[in-house]
Design an enzyme around this catalytic site. Structure first.
Site, mmCIF file in Angstrom:
data_model
loop_
_atom_site.group_PDB
_atom_site.id
_atom_site.type_symbol
_atom_site.label_atom_id
_atom_site.label_comp_id
_atom_site.label_asym_id
_atom_site.label_seq_id
_atom_site.Cartn_x
_atom_site.Cartn_y
_atom_site.Cartn_z
ATOM 1 N N LEU A 29 0.832 -1.208 0.000
ATOM 2 C CA LEU A 29 0.000 0.000 0.000
ATOM 3 C C LEU A 29 0.865 1.256 0.000
ATOM 4 N N ILE A 72 7.136 -7.091 -0.497
ATOM 5 C CA ILE A 72 7.689 -8.292 -1.155
ATOM 6 C C ILE A 72 9.133 -8.530 -0.724
ATOM 7 N N PHE A 75 3.010 -8.591 -9.408
ATOM 8 C CA PHE A 75 2.719 -7.267 -9.980
ATOM 9 C C PHE A 75 3.450 -6.165 -9.210
ATOM 10 N N THR A 83 12.454 -1.815 -4.320
ATOM 11 C CA THR A 83 11.331 -2.744 -4.552
ATOM 12 C C THR A 83 11.566 -3.626 -5.778
ATOM 13 N N THR A 98 7.534 -5.256 -18.334
ATOM 14 C CA THR A 98 7.167 -4.175 -19.249
ATOM 15 C C THR A 98 7.963 -4.226 -20.554
ATOM 16 N N ASP A 99 7.420 -3.613 -21.596
ATOM 17 C CA ASP A 99 8.166 -3.510 -22.863
ATOM 18 C C ASP A 99 9.300 -2.488 -22.750
ATOM 19 N N GLU A 100 9.282 -1.670 -21.673
ATOM 20 C CA GLU A 100 10.278 -0.596 -21.583
ATOM 21 C C GLU A 100 11.692 -1.128 -21.384
ATOM 22 N N TYR A 124 13.466 3.392 -13.925
ATOM 23 C CA TYR A 124 12.355 2.429 -13.848
ATOM 24 C C TYR A 124 12.631 1.214 -14.719
ATOM 25 N N LYS A 131 13.341 -2.753 -13.722
ATOM 26 C CA LYS A 131 12.500 -3.870 -14.194
ATOM 27 C C LYS A 131 13.366 -4.879 -14.972
ATOM 28 N N PRO A 161 -0.834 18.600 -19.848
ATOM 29 C CA PRO A 161 0.602 18.777 -20.115
ATOM 30 C C PRO A 161 1.175 17.706 -21.043
ATOM 31 N N ASP A 171 10.177 18.497 -21.950
ATOM 32 C CA ASP A 171 10.195 17.047 -22.155
ATOM 33 C C ASP A 171 10.771 16.325 -20.934
ATOM 34 N N GLY A 178 15.709 11.964 -21.185
ATOM 35 C CA GLY A 178 15.935 10.600 -21.689
ATOM 36 C C GLY A 178 14.680 9.935 -22.214
ATOM 37 N N HIS A 179 13.706 10.735 -22.613
ATOM 38 C CA HIS A 179 12.378 10.235 -23.012
ATOM 39 C C HIS A 179 12.468 9.244 -24.177
HETATM 40 P P1 NAD Z 1 0.958 0.454 -9.778
HETATM 41 O O1 NAD Z 1 2.051 1.412 -9.430
HETATM 42 O O2 NAD Z 1 -0.400 0.965 -10.067
HETATM 43 O O3 NAD Z 1 0.795 -0.635 -8.621
HETATM 44 C C1 NAD Z 1 1.899 -1.213 -7.976
HETATM 45 C C2 NAD Z 1 1.374 -1.886 -6.707
HETATM 46 O O4 NAD Z 1 2.488 -2.524 -6.057
HETATM 47 C C3 NAD Z 1 0.761 -0.912 -5.700
HETATM 48 O O5 NAD Z 1 -0.421 -1.421 -5.186
HETATM 49 C C4 NAD Z 1 1.838 -0.809 -4.604
HETATM 50 O O6 NAD Z 1 1.296 -0.539 -3.329
HETATM 51 C C5 NAD Z 1 2.458 -2.189 -4.670
HETATM 52 N N1 NAD Z 1 3.851 -2.211 -4.176
HETATM 53 C C6 NAD Z 1 4.831 -1.327 -4.468
HETATM 54 N N2 NAD Z 1 5.956 -1.687 -3.810
HETATM 55 C C7 NAD Z 1 5.665 -2.823 -3.129
HETATM 56 C C8 NAD Z 1 6.422 -3.682 -2.284
HETATM 57 N N3 NAD Z 1 7.716 -3.421 -2.004
HETATM 58 N N4 NAD Z 1 5.816 -4.760 -1.754
HETATM 59 C C9 NAD Z 1 4.498 -5.019 -2.011
HETATM 60 N N5 NAD Z 1 3.744 -4.239 -2.779
HETATM 61 C C10 NAD Z 1 4.325 -3.148 -3.345
HETATM 62 O O7 NAD Z 1 1.539 -0.384 -11.007
HETATM 63 P P2 NAD Z 1 0.750 -1.079 -12.206
HETATM 64 O O8 NAD Z 1 0.618 -0.116 -13.307
HETATM 65 O O9 NAD Z 1 -0.415 -1.790 -11.675
HETATM 66 O O10 NAD Z 1 1.850 -2.147 -12.657
HETATM 67 C C11 NAD Z 1 1.873 -3.469 -12.125
HETATM 68 C C12 NAD Z 1 3.050 -4.219 -12.734
HETATM 69 O O11 NAD Z 1 2.898 -4.258 -14.148
HETATM 70 C C13 NAD Z 1 4.393 -3.566 -12.469
HETATM 71 O O12 NAD Z 1 5.329 -4.580 -12.242
HETATM 72 C C14 NAD Z 1 4.718 -2.826 -13.747
HETATM 73 O O13 NAD Z 1 6.112 -2.739 -13.953
HETATM 74 C C15 NAD Z 1 4.069 -3.743 -14.770
HETATM 75 N N6 NAD Z 1 3.617 -3.083 -16.018
HETATM 76 C C16 NAD Z 1 2.843 -1.964 -15.969
HETATM 77 C C17 NAD Z 1 2.389 -1.386 -17.148
HETATM 78 C C18 NAD Z 1 1.506 -0.160 -17.157
HETATM 79 O O14 NAD Z 1 1.211 0.371 -18.238
HETATM 80 N N7 NAD Z 1 0.988 0.298 -16.017
HETATM 81 C C19 NAD Z 1 2.740 -1.958 -18.383
HETATM 82 C C20 NAD Z 1 3.526 -3.112 -18.394
HETATM 83 C C21 NAD Z 1 3.950 -3.666 -17.195
HETATM 84 P P1 TYD Z 2 3.243 7.345 -18.890
HETATM 85 O O1 TYD Z 2 1.769 7.170 -18.771
HETATM 86 O O2 TYD Z 2 4.002 7.940 -17.745
HETATM 87 O O3 TYD Z 2 3.826 5.906 -19.273
HETATM 88 P P2 TYD Z 2 5.336 5.481 -19.759
HETATM 89 O O4 TYD Z 2 6.287 6.579 -19.490
HETATM 90 O O5 TYD Z 2 5.595 4.286 -18.898
HETATM 91 O O6 TYD Z 2 5.196 5.162 -21.217
HETATM 92 O O7 TYD Z 2 3.535 8.202 -20.178
HETATM 93 C C1 TYD Z 2 3.065 7.804 -21.450
HETATM 94 C C2 TYD Z 2 3.602 8.801 -22.450
HETATM 95 O O8 TYD Z 2 2.985 10.069 -22.208
HETATM 96 C C3 TYD Z 2 5.093 9.039 -22.329
HETATM 97 O O9 TYD Z 2 5.627 9.227 -23.635
HETATM 98 C C4 TYD Z 2 5.203 10.321 -21.543
HETATM 99 C C5 TYD Z 2 3.949 11.087 -21.945
HETATM 100 N N1 TYD Z 2 3.390 11.992 -20.907
HETATM 101 C C6 TYD Z 2 3.073 13.310 -21.238
HETATM 102 O O10 TYD Z 2 3.271 13.767 -22.393
HETATM 103 N N2 TYD Z 2 2.552 14.106 -20.271
HETATM 104 C C7 TYD Z 2 2.339 13.677 -18.992
HETATM 105 O O11 TYD Z 2 1.879 14.479 -18.134
HETATM 106 C C8 TYD Z 2 2.637 12.306 -18.682
HETATM 107 C C9 TYD Z 2 2.405 11.768 -17.298
HETATM 108 C C10 TYD Z 2 3.165 11.503 -19.667
#
Ligand code: NAD
Ligand code: TYD
Length: 363
Positions: A33, A58, A79, A98, A132-134, A158, A162, A213, A289, A292-293
């Site tokens: 949480l 975790i 997750f 984490t 993630t694909d990142e 990040y 990962k 933004p 920007d 490192g975007h």
């Molecule tokens: P999120 O940030 O919404 O949720 C992360 C959750 O993990 C939260 O509930 C947080 O409380 C919990 N958490 C954080 N640190 C913790 C710890 N040390 N121990 C236990 N719980 C902990 O993230 P999300 O967007 O739901 O992503 C979930 C997973 O999917 C992540 O591993 C992320 O890298 C991966 N992922 C996300 C996306 C995306 O677009 N959001 C895309 C691909 C992969």
């Molecule tokens: P984001 O949702 O943070 O996901 P990720 O960086 O993991 O791809 O951002 C998605 C794209 O949107 C990314 O290219 C950054 C851009 N972005 C903005 O242009 N403005 C914003 O305020 C945010 C949060 C992201």
């Protein structure tokens, strides 16, 4: 019984809700949480005997080991992570703690648990790591999409954290025989998405009459997948993914950020027209920007389709409409997550950007 970590976050909570709604076995949900974890996401399963929530880290080996011994899950789906690129730029330490150290401790606890299982339990057990694909870095405009064999070239704290966790998971398979599978998914969107990420931020800012933004020139490309489709892919991989393999998961839906923002504005213009007949587009503001975007992500999801028969059910058009409608219908949820800590983050991330914004016309 399955053990889910990070099940109070965006994707994890969608996964738990869908899992229990489908009448699957009980879930132990371990979540620290952090700011991103929210028990309100799980309100639908409050009081459901199939949902057992535990607040914890975790990285807490003894806690995880104890939960594994007590509940004897047949699978663990990880997750839990720090997940926001901009936050990793402001403060990378939590990401290492984490995503790297936490995943390591989790793997150690699972390794000890797995070693003591009997042969039948061992053959059933799965550790599914959600990534993630990142981790693959950034593509040029005409490069082919990321495949599972693409080189890891993470560019942000990040994605580097990962990538490190993915490598640890892989190593625990090769070294200790842990039955792992990893999914590398593109950008998700949908219900319960924390409004620090692009899509929910644009929706809530638009409705609040605030600037939208857009970083840099807004031409960065992401592949977008509706969160429920990501959850169905994870279920599929859990069921039939080959051990030690990785599966790319994506929506076949590449779009530049500015197009995403325009789509959201157009839907809001229809569903919740702004006063005075103005379009929400007028709120778009180009800002400095992200350092490192990454310019472009694109996922080749043909392996999961060919091997496991998975394809996304939603198109971007259907998914984004559902998502905007969800935010319109859940204003109490939005208000609740916009606490003091949220406001501080928004200030620290956007104040300097506005000051150094390139002078560009709107829309
Ligand atoms: P999120 O940030 O919404 O949720 C992360 C959750 O993990 C939260 O509930 C947080 O409380 C919990 N958490 C954080 N640190 C913790 C710890 N040390 N121990 C236990 N719980 C902990 O993230 P999300 O967007 O739901 O992503 C979930 C997973 O999917 C992540 O591993 C992320 O890298 C991966 N992922 C996300 C996306 C995306 O677009 N959001 C895309 C691909 C992969
Ligand atoms: P984001 O949702 O943070 O996901 P990720 O960086 O993991 O791809 O951002 C998605 C794209 O949107 C990314 O290219 C950054 C851009 N972005 C903005 O242009 N403005 C914003 O305020 C945010 C949060 C992201």
């Amino acid at each position: 019984m399955i053990l889910v970590t990070g099940g109070a976050g965006f994707i994890g909570s969608n996964f738990v809700l869908d899992w229990l709604a489908a009448g699957q076995e009980p879930v132990v949900n371990l979540d620290k949480l952090t700011y991103a974890g929210n028990l309100q996401n799980l309100a639908e399963v409050q009081g459901n005997p199939g949902h057992h929530f535990v607040q914890g880290d975790i990285g807490d080996f003894d806690l995880v080991r104890g939960l594994l011994e007590k509940h004897r899950p047949r699978a663990l789906i990880n997750f839990a992570a720090e997940s926001h690129v901009d936050r990793s730029i402001h403060g990378p330490e939590e990401f290492i703690q984490t995503n790297v150290v936490g995943t390591f401790q989790l793997l150690e606890a699972v390794r000890a648990y797995f070693a003591a299982l009997d042969a039948q339990e061992k053959s059933r057990f799965r550790f599914l790591h959600v990534s993630t694909d990142e981790v693959y870095g950034s593509l040029a405009k005409d490069d082919p999409a990321f495949k599972e064999s693409s080189r890891y070239e993470p560019n942000s704290p990040y994605s580097a954290s990962k990538a490190a966790s993915d490598h640890l998971v892989r190593a625990y398979h090769h070294t200790y025989g842990l039955p792992v599978v990893t999914t590398n998914c593109s950008n998700n969107y949908g219900p319960y998405h924390f409004p620090e990420k692009l899509i929910p931020l644009m929706i809530v800012n638009a409705l609040a009459g605030k600037p939208l933004p857009v970083y840099g020139d807004g031409q960065q490309v992401r592949d977008w997948l509706y969160v429920k489709d990501h959850c169905s892919a994870i279920r599929r991989v859990l069921e039939s993914g080959r051990l030690g393999e990785t599966y790319n998961v994506g929506g076949w839906n590449e779009k530049p950020n500015i197009e995403i923002v325009h789509s959201i504005c157009a839907i809001l213009d229809q569903l919740r027209p702004a006063a005075g007949g103005k379009s929400y587009r007028e709120q778009i503001a180009y800002v400095a920007d992200r350092p490192g975007h990454d310019r472009r992500y694109a996922i080749d999801a043909s392996k999961i389709e060919q091997e496991l028969g998975w394809r996304p059910a939603e198109t971007f058009e259907s998914g984004i409409r559902k998502t905007v409608q969800w935010y319109l219908d859940h204003t109490a949820w939005v208000e609740n997550v916009q606490s003091g800590a949220y406001r501080q983050w928004i200030e620290s991330n956007y104040q300097d950007r506005e000051a150094s914004a390139p002078h560009r016309s709107h829309a």
